[in-house]
Design a protein around this motif. Sequence first.
Motif, PDB file in Angstrom:
ATOM      1  N   LEU A  27       0.818  -1.210   0.000  1.00 53.27           N
ATOM      2  CA  LEU A  27       0.000   0.000   0.000  1.00 53.27           C
ATOM      3  C   LEU A  27       0.853   1.261   0.000  1.00 53.27           C
ATOM      4  O   LEU A  27       0.463   2.281  -0.561  1.00 53.27           O
ATOM      5  N   SER A  28       2.029   1.188   0.618  1.00 52.59           N
ATOM      6  CA  SER A  28       2.891   2.372   0.679  1.00 52.59           C
ATOM      7  C   SER A  28       3.409   2.772  -0.703  1.00 52.59           C
ATOM      8  O   SER A  28       3.804   3.912  -0.906  1.00 52.59           O
ATOM      9  N   GLN A  29       3.382   1.850  -1.641  1.00 55.24           N
ATOM     10  CA  GLN A  29       3.861   2.134  -2.992  1.00 55.24           C
ATOM     11  C   GLN A  29       2.815   2.858  -3.842  1.00 55.24           C
ATOM     12  O   GLN A  29       3.125   3.359  -4.914  1.00 55.24           O
ATOM     13  N   LEU A  30       1.581   2.915  -3.344  1.00 59.01           N
ATOM     14  CA  LEU A  30       0.515   3.591  -4.072  1.00 59.01           C
ATOM     15  C   LEU A  30       0.540   5.086  -3.771  1.00 59.01           C
ATOM     16  O   LEU A  30       1.010   5.513  -2.720  1.00 59.01           O
ATOM     17  N   GLY A  31      -0.006   5.880  -4.648  1.00 59.40           N
ATOM     18  CA  GLY A  31      -0.183   7.298  -4.391  1.00 59.40           C
ATOM     19  C   GLY A  31      -1.253   7.511  -3.332  1.00 59.40           C
ATOM     20  O   GLY A  31      -2.038   6.598  -3.024  1.00 59.40           O
ATOM     21  N   GLU A  32      -1.317   8.709  -2.788  1.00 60.17           N
ATOM     22  CA  GLU A  32      -2.261   9.022  -1.704  1.00 60.17           C
ATOM     23  C   GLU A  32      -3.707   8.708  -2.092  1.00 60.17           C
ATOM     24  O   GLU A  32      -4.433   8.075  -1.327  1.00 60.17           O
ATOM     25  N   GLY A  33      -4.127   9.126  -3.278  1.00 56.36           N
ATOM     26  CA  GLY A  33      -5.502   8.874  -3.707  1.00 56.36           C
ATOM     27  C   GLY A  33      -5.805   7.397  -3.841  1.00 56.36           C
ATOM     28  O   GLY A  33      -6.872   6.923  -3.422  1.00 56.36           O
ATOM     29  N   ALA A  34      -4.877   6.649  -4.404  1.00 52.49           N
ATOM     30  CA  ALA A  34      -5.065   5.208  -4.575  1.00 52.49           C
ATOM     31  C   ALA A  34      -5.103   4.499  -3.216  1.00 52.49           C
ATOM     32  O   ALA A  34      -5.869   3.552  -3.034  1.00 52.49           O
ATOM     33  N   ARG A  35      -4.296   4.965  -2.269  1.00 48.90           N
ATOM     34  CA  ARG A  35      -4.330   4.381  -0.917  1.00 48.90           C
ATOM     35  C   ARG A  35      -5.700   4.577  -0.287  1.00 48.90           C
ATOM     36  O   ARG A  35      -6.284   3.646   0.263  1.00 48.90           O
ATOM     37  N   ARG A  36      -6.179   5.821  -0.333  1.00 48.13           N
ATOM     38  CA  ARG A  36      -7.479   6.127   0.279  1.00 48.13           C
ATOM     39  C   ARG A  36      -8.592   5.321  -0.384  1.00 48.13           C
ATOM     40  O   ARG A  36      -9.473   4.791   0.294  1.00 48.13           O
ATOM     41  N   LEU A  59      -2.891   5.614   7.516  1.00 45.12           N
ATOM     42  CA  LEU A  59      -2.381   6.462   6.443  1.00 45.12           C
ATOM     43  C   LEU A  59      -1.079   7.151   6.846  1.00 45.12           C
ATOM     44  O   LEU A  59      -0.151   7.266   6.042  1.00 45.12           O
ATOM     45  N   ARG A  60      -0.967   7.586   8.113  1.00 45.10           N
ATOM     46  CA  ARG A  60       0.297   8.184   8.590  1.00 45.10           C
ATOM     47  C   ARG A  60       1.424   7.158   8.564  1.00 45.10           C
ATOM     48  O   ARG A  60       2.544   7.465   8.185  1.00 45.10           O
ATOM     49  N   ARG A  61       1.126   5.940   8.975  1.00 48.67           N
ATOM     50  CA  ARG A  61       2.150   4.892   8.953  1.00 48.67           C
ATOM     51  C   ARG A  61       2.584   4.573   7.529  1.00 48.67           C
ATOM     52  O   ARG A  61       3.761   4.332   7.269  1.00 48.67           O
ATOM     53  N   LEU A  62       1.644   4.570   6.605  1.00 48.18           N
ATOM     54  CA  LEU A  62       1.985   4.310   5.206  1.00 48.18           C
ATOM     55  C   LEU A  62       2.903   5.389   4.652  1.00 48.18           C
ATOM     56  O   LEU A  62       3.835   5.104   3.906  1.00 48.18           O
ATOM     57  N   THR A  63       2.650   6.631   5.018  1.00 50.98           N
ATOM     58  CA  THR A  63       3.482   7.741   4.564  1.00 50.98           C
ATOM     59  C   THR A  63       4.908   7.604   5.081  1.00 50.98           C
ATOM     60  O   THR A  63       5.860   7.996   4.409  1.00 50.98           O
ATOM     61  N   ALA A  64       5.076   7.014   6.259  1.00 49.97           N
ATOM     62  CA  ALA A  64       6.397   6.885   6.881  1.00 49.97           C
ATOM     63  C   ALA A  64       7.219   5.715   6.350  1.00 49.97           C
ATOM     64  O   ALA A  64       8.421   5.630   6.612  1.00 49.97           O
TER      65      ALA A  64
END
Length: 129
Positions: A27-36, A59-64
């Motif tokens: 999931l971390s490899q996806l863009g923000e919109g695709a993650r959501r 979502l914060r953990r994915l960004t990190a």
Amino acid sequence: MGAPRATTGGAGAPTLIGSVRRALRLLSQLGEGARRDRLARYPPVGLTPSTVTERSLLLRRLTAVQPTRPVLEHQEYALGVVCAAVPITVGSTVATMALSLPLDQAARLPAAAGRLRSLVGAMSPSFVL
């Protein structure tokens, strides 16, 4: 809810895959919109008291997540088990290799994940078809 299962990924695959950290890694490899979008269609399932299911925290953990570093988890997928997801990237293809250990061997997980990362990196040319 059925038993957790591994999938080969793809647009219709559930967010729950081989381990929570593998899911986070992918999931971390996806863009923000695709993650959501993905999380809206396939909400995370609380498998243990340690599983993160709260969307904003997830979502914060994915960004990190750092793209080239293993992601470690402690009892988020199963009680008594620690896991690591080691990234494998070949061209534009992103995958993970999972490693699990019993909780009483948790101290070994960072070194084992680092070693696996090194071995995967050394083998990268052999993944190219």
